[in-house]
Write an enzyme that holds these catalytic residues in place. Structure first.
Site, PDB file in Angstrom:
ATOM      1  N   GLY A  29       4.911  -5.782   9.984  1.00  0.00           N
ATOM      2  CA  GLY A  29       3.761  -4.954  10.327  1.00  0.00           C
ATOM      3  C   GLY A  29       3.314  -5.078  11.769  1.00  0.00           C
ATOM      4  N   GLU A  68       3.326 -12.506   2.220  1.00  0.00           N
ATOM      5  CA  GLU A  68       1.883 -12.295   2.049  1.00  0.00           C
ATOM      6  C   GLU A  68       1.377 -13.021   0.801  1.00  0.00           C
ATOM      7  OE1 GLU A  68       2.082  -8.026   2.345  1.00  0.00           O
ATOM      8  OE2 GLU A  68       2.601  -8.247   4.460  1.00  0.00           O
ATOM      9  N   ASN A  96       8.253  -1.051   0.122  1.00  0.00           N
ATOM     10  CA  ASN A  96       7.161  -1.855  -0.434  1.00  0.00           C
ATOM     11  C   ASN A  96       5.841  -1.272   0.053  1.00  0.00           C
ATOM     12  OD1 ASN A  96       5.433  -3.800  -1.347  1.00  0.00           O
ATOM     13  ND2 ASN A  96       6.124  -5.408   0.055  1.00  0.00           N
ATOM     14  N   TRP A  97       5.157  -0.605  -0.868  1.00  0.00           N
ATOM     15  CA  TRP A  97       3.897   0.067  -0.472  1.00  0.00           C
ATOM     16  C   TRP A  97       2.755  -0.908  -0.253  1.00  0.00           C
ATOM     17  CZ3 TRP A  97       3.803   4.574  -4.596  1.00  0.00           C
ATOM     18  CH2 TRP A  97       4.811   5.509  -4.263  1.00  0.00           C
ATOM     19  N   LYS A  98       2.906  -2.129  -0.717  1.00  0.00           N
ATOM     20  CA  LYS A  98       1.809  -3.118  -0.651  1.00  0.00           C
ATOM     21  C   LYS A  98       0.564  -2.523  -1.332  1.00  0.00           C
ATOM     22  CE  LYS A  98       4.166  -5.150   3.223  1.00  0.00           C
ATOM     23  NZ  LYS A  98       4.138  -5.894   4.465  1.00  0.00           N
ATOM     24  N   HIS A 154       6.976 -12.776  -1.640  1.00  0.00           N
ATOM     25  CA  HIS A 154       6.706 -12.118  -0.348  1.00  0.00           C
ATOM     26  C   HIS A 154       5.833 -13.041   0.502  1.00  0.00           C
ATOM     27  CE1 HIS A 154       5.226  -9.291   2.618  1.00  0.00           C
ATOM     28  NE2 HIS A 154       6.232  -8.510   2.300  1.00  0.00           N
ATOM     29  N   GLY A 189       8.015  -1.839   4.722  1.00  0.00           N
ATOM     30  CA  GLY A 189       6.604  -1.651   4.413  1.00  0.00           C
ATOM     31  C   GLY A 189       6.111  -0.310   4.953  1.00  0.00           C
ATOM     32  N   GLY A 190       5.500  -0.358   6.125  1.00  0.00           N
ATOM     33  CA  GLY A 190       4.839   0.811   6.721  1.00  0.00           C
ATOM     34  C   GLY A 190       5.648   2.100   6.702  1.00  0.00           C
ATOM     35  N   SER A 208       9.222  -4.354  10.221  1.00  0.00           N
ATOM     36  CA  SER A 208       9.152  -3.210  11.122  1.00  0.00           C
ATOM     37  C   SER A 208      10.430  -2.365  11.153  1.00  0.00           C
ATOM     38  CB  SER A 208       8.769  -3.672  12.538  1.00  0.00           C
ATOM     39  OG  SER A 208       7.487  -4.300  12.518  1.00  0.00           O
ATOM     40  N   GLU A 239      12.763 -11.804   5.796  1.00  0.00           N
ATOM     41  CA  GLU A 239      11.667 -11.150   6.519  1.00  0.00           C
ATOM     42  C   GLU A 239      10.991 -12.147   7.452  1.00  0.00           C
ATOM     43  OE1 GLU A 239      10.133  -7.512   4.202  1.00  0.00           O
ATOM     44  OE2 GLU A 239       8.983  -9.241   3.586  1.00  0.00           O
TER      45      GLU A 239
END
Ligand SMILES: O=C[C@H](O)COP(=O)(O)O
Length: 252
Positions: free
Chosen positions: A173, A97, A9-11, A95, A234-235, A213, A167
């Protein structure tokens, strides 16, 4: 045996040229066997180009959100029919966020999950607790409610096709991964909830990812757990080499 799903997930990151380069660099490297699916969840403006670049490969392209209506006066929104029209196959829904920053409710997430199935998109449904909720011993009840409300009204077969991403918000993150035991405990609980609410077969079939993470250094340990069928990353999914390593871990 459940097929694993590794989704990056590049966000709200990357630009068009680097997005296309990422797909060009990874599409031949992701394993093609039947053990794992690889998915890239990209920002809306890049989806058409990425679907085009990924054509003929095993790499699937996902959106990170969508509206639940098919069309209409919803300025700034993107519909499931539009995603289907451009060849997107998966969509991340609910998600944390989106829930926290854009006020998405369980009811909206439920409508989106239904809309995804109505347009032949596979939903990656996100659930998870905050740190305060974990410290209050509310993790299981929070996650149970989120899962039940999001899946309400789906058929048995639709639930079997849903991918659930557990999650914990405190692990997103932050570099603080849940231990594999903590992650597995909640994923196993989600499976039980699905079995009780829907059917034993749906509980067995539904694929449950862990997210928070995840990186090449910890994915093997997470995937060794009985109820973790993949990862939403993500990251560590932003670099092509790292993403390929994560998918390779899923193929072991
Ligand atoms: O969707 C992905 C998750 O929010 C996890 O992000 P992270 O891997 O950067 O912790």
């Amino acid at each position: 045996m459940r097929k694993r799903v590794i989704a990056g997930n590049w966000k709200m990151n990357k630009f068009l040229s680097e997005s296309v380069k990422f797909v060009e660099d990874t599409k031949e490297k992701v394993p093609t066997g039947d053990k794992v699916e690889a998915v890239v969840c990209a920002p809306y403006p890049f989806l058409t180009s990425l679907v085009e670049s990924a054509k003929g490969s095993k790499l699937q392209i996902a959106a990170q959100n969508m509206h639940f209506e098919e069309s209409g006066a919803f300025t700034g929104e993107v519909s499931p029919a539009m995603l289907k029209d451009i060849g997107v196959t998966y969509v991340v829904l609910g998600h944390s966020e989106r829930r926290e920053l854009f006020a998405e409710t369980d009811e909206m997430v439920n409508k989106k999950v239904h809309a995804a199935f109505n347009h032949d998109l596979t939903p990656i449904l996100c659930v998870g607790e905050t740190l305060a909720q974990r410290e209050n011993n509310e993790t299981m009840s929070i996650v149970e409610d989120q899962v039940k409300l999001a899946l309400e009204g789906l058929t048995d077969d639709q639930v079997k096709e849903t991918i659930i991403a557990y999650e914990p918000i405190w692990a997103i993150g932050t570099g603080k991964t849940a231990t594999s035991a903590q992650a597995n405990e909640v994923c196993a609980y989600i499976r039980k909830v699905v079995a009780a609410e829907v059917s034993t077969e749906a509980g067995e079939a539904v694929r449950i990812q862990y997210g928070g993470s995840v990186k090449p250094a910890n994915i093997d340990e997470l995937l060794s757990q009985s109820d973790i069928d993949g990862a939403l990353v993500g990251g560590a999914s932003l670099e092509a080499d790292s993403f390929v390593q994560l998918v390779e871990a899923g193929a072991k």
